[in-house]
Motif scaffolding. Structure first.
Motif, PDB file in Angstrom:
ATOM      1  N   GLN A   1       0.829  -1.208   0.000  1.00 25.91           N
ATOM      2  CA  GLN A   1       0.000   0.000   0.000  1.00 25.91           C
ATOM      3  C   GLN A   1       0.862   1.255   0.000  1.00 25.91           C
ATOM      4  O   GLN A   1       0.566   2.219  -0.705  1.00 25.91           O
ATOM      5  N   PHE A   2       1.936   1.242   0.776  1.00 24.77           N
ATOM      6  CA  PHE A   2       2.852   2.375   0.815  1.00 24.77           C
ATOM      7  C   PHE A   2       3.451   2.636  -0.562  1.00 24.77           C
ATOM      8  O   PHE A   2       3.495   3.777  -1.028  1.00 24.77           O
ATOM      9  N   ARG A   3       3.899   1.579  -1.235  1.00 26.83           N
ATOM     10  CA  ARG A   3       4.497   1.734  -2.564  1.00 26.83           C
ATOM     11  C   ARG A   3       3.465   2.229  -3.574  1.00 26.83           C
ATOM     12  O   ARG A   3       3.776   3.054  -4.431  1.00 26.83           O
ATOM     13  N   GLU A   4       2.231   1.736  -3.472  1.00 19.20           N
ATOM     14  CA  GLU A   4       1.188   2.209  -4.376  1.00 19.20           C
ATOM     15  C   GLU A   4       0.921   3.698  -4.149  1.00 19.20           C
ATOM     16  O   GLU A   4       0.745   4.451  -5.107  1.00 19.20           O
ATOM     17  N   GLU A   5       0.893   4.127  -2.904  1.00 19.10           N
ATOM     18  CA  GLU A   5       0.694   5.546  -2.611  1.00 19.10           C
ATOM     19  C   GLU A   5       1.796   6.399  -3.225  1.00 19.10           C
ATOM     20  O   GLU A   5       1.535   7.487  -3.743  1.00 19.10           O
ATOM     21  N   LEU A   6       3.027   5.901  -3.187  1.00 17.83           N
ATOM     22  CA  LEU A   6       4.133   6.625  -3.826  1.00 17.83           C
ATOM     23  C   LEU A   6       3.905   6.757  -5.333  1.00 17.83           C
ATOM     24  O   LEU A   6       4.117   7.831  -5.903  1.00 17.83           O
ATOM     25  N   ARG A   7       3.477   5.670  -5.951  1.00 19.53           N
ATOM     26  CA  ARG A   7       3.235   5.706  -7.399  1.00 19.53           C
ATOM     27  C   ARG A   7       2.107   6.670  -7.750  1.00 19.53           C
ATOM     28  O   ARG A   7       2.194   7.401  -8.742  1.00 19.53           O
ATOM     29  N   ILE A   8       1.069   6.725  -6.932  1.00 20.57           N
ATOM     30  CA  ILE A   8      -0.045   7.638  -7.182  1.00 20.57           C
ATOM     31  C   ILE A   8       0.415   9.086  -7.001  1.00 20.57           C
ATOM     32  O   ILE A   8       0.051   9.969  -7.782  1.00 20.57           O
ATOM     33  N   LYS A   9       1.230   9.340  -5.976  1.00 21.61           N
ATOM     34  CA  LYS A   9       1.781  10.688  -5.796  1.00 21.61           C
ATOM     35  C   LYS A   9       2.635  11.076  -6.998  1.00 21.61           C
ATOM     36  O   LYS A   9       2.588  12.216  -7.463  1.00 21.61           O
TER      37      LYS A   9
ATOM     38  N   TRP B   1       7.626   4.202 -13.873  1.00 20.75           N
ATOM     39  CA  TRP B   1       6.257   4.604 -13.545  1.00 20.75           C
ATOM     40  C   TRP B   1       5.709   5.574 -14.582  1.00 20.75           C
ATOM     41  O   TRP B   1       4.561   5.476 -14.986  1.00 20.75           O
ATOM     42  N   ARG B   2       6.559   6.513 -15.043  1.00 18.74           N
ATOM     43  CA  ARG B   2       6.106   7.498 -16.030  1.00 18.74           C
ATOM     44  C   ARG B   2       5.733   6.808 -17.344  1.00 18.74           C
ATOM     45  O   ARG B   2       4.745   7.164 -17.979  1.00 18.74           O
ATOM     46  N   ARG B   3       6.510   5.806 -17.746  1.00 27.08           N
ATOM     47  CA  ARG B   3       6.180   5.058 -18.974  1.00 27.08           C
ATOM     48  C   ARG B   3       4.830   4.358 -18.837  1.00 27.08           C
ATOM     49  O   ARG B   3       3.994   4.408 -19.734  1.00 27.08           O
ATOM     50  N   ARG B   4       4.634   3.674 -17.703  1.00 21.79           N
ATOM     51  CA  ARG B   4       3.356   2.990 -17.474  1.00 21.79           C
ATOM     52  C   ARG B   4       2.202   3.988 -17.434  1.00 21.79           C
ATOM     53  O   ARG B   4       1.143   3.747 -18.006  1.00 21.79           O
ATOM     54  N   TRP B   5       2.405   5.102 -16.747  1.00 24.37           N
ATOM     55  CA  TRP B   5       1.392   6.151 -16.644  1.00 24.37           C
ATOM     56  C   TRP B   5       1.072   6.726 -18.030  1.00 24.37           C
ATOM     57  O   TRP B   5      -0.079   6.964 -18.351  1.00 24.37           O
ATOM     58  N   GLY B   6       2.093   6.927 -18.853  1.00 23.93           N
ATOM     59  CA  GLY B   6       1.897   7.478 -20.182  1.00 23.93           C
ATOM     60  C   GLY B   6       1.105   6.570 -21.100  1.00 23.93           C
ATOM     61  O   GLY B   6       0.380   7.035 -21.980  1.00 23.93           O
ATOM     62  N   LYS B   7       1.227   5.276 -20.903  1.00 22.62           N
ATOM     63  CA  LYS B   7       0.514   4.308 -21.749  1.00 22.62           C
ATOM     64  C   LYS B   7      -0.921   4.086 -21.311  1.00 22.62           C
ATOM     65  O   LYS B   7      -1.802   3.918 -22.149  1.00 22.62           O
ATOM     66  N   ALA B   8      -1.159   4.048 -19.996  1.00 26.64           N
ATOM     67  CA  ALA B   8      -2.484   3.648 -19.521  1.00 26.64           C
ATOM     68  C   ALA B   8      -3.052   4.540 -18.423  1.00 26.64           C
ATOM     69  O   ALA B   8      -4.068   4.193 -17.824  1.00 26.64           O
ATOM     70  N   GLY B   9      -2.399   5.640 -18.114  1.00 23.23           N
ATOM     71  CA  GLY B   9      -2.921   6.541 -17.095  1.00 23.23           C
ATOM     72  C   GLY B   9      -2.656   6.060 -15.686  1.00 23.23           C
ATOM     73  O   GLY B   9      -1.956   5.088 -15.462  1.00 23.23           O
TER      74      GLY B   9
ATOM     75  N   ARG C   1      -4.356   4.477 -13.523  1.00 18.02           N
ATOM     76  CA  ARG C   1      -4.772   3.110 -13.133  1.00 18.02           C
ATOM     77  C   ARG C   1      -3.667   2.095 -13.372  1.00 18.02           C
ATOM     78  O   ARG C   1      -3.626   1.061 -12.714  1.00 18.02           O
ATOM     79  N   ALA C   2      -2.732   2.384 -14.283  1.00 17.37           N
ATOM     80  CA  ALA C   2      -1.628   1.455 -14.549  1.00 17.37           C
ATOM     81  C   ALA C   2      -0.664   1.383 -13.370  1.00 17.37           C
ATOM     82  O   ALA C   2       0.123   0.445 -13.292  1.00 17.37           O
TER      83      ALA C   2
END
Length: 65
Positions: free
Chosen positions: A15-23, A51-59, A61-62
Motif C-alpha cells: 500500500q505504501f508503494r502504491e501511494e508513492l506511485r499515485i503521488k 512509472w512514467r512510462r506505465r502512466w503514459g501508456k495507460a494513465g 490506473r496502470a
C-alpha cells in the motif's frame, strides 16, 4: 527464485508503494521532472522513469497494485 505476487512485500508495504506511485502520477500530470519527483519521494530515478512510462501508456490506473 521467484517471488509471489507483490514481490514478497507485506500488505502495508504494498500500500505504501502504491501511494508513492499515485503521488508520482499527480506530479507527472503537473509536468514535474523525474529527478525532482525521485528526490521528493525518496525513490530512484529509474523507478520514476518506469512509472512514467506505465502512466503514459495507460494513465494512473496502470500504477495501481
Amino acid at each position: 527464485m521467484r517471488y509471489p505476487q507483490g514481490g514478497g512485500l507485506t500488505v502495508e508495504r504494498q500500500q505504501f508503494r502504491e501511494e508513492l506511485r499515485i503521488k508520482a502520477a499527480e506530479r507527472f500530470a503537473q509536468g514535474d521532472a523525474g529527478s525532482v519527483i525521485a528526490r521528493d519521494l525518496r525513490v530512484s530515478v529509474r523507478s520514476v522513469q518506469r512509472w512514467r512510462r506505465r502512466w503514459g501508456k495507460a494513465g494512473p490506473r496502470a500504477l495501481r497494485s
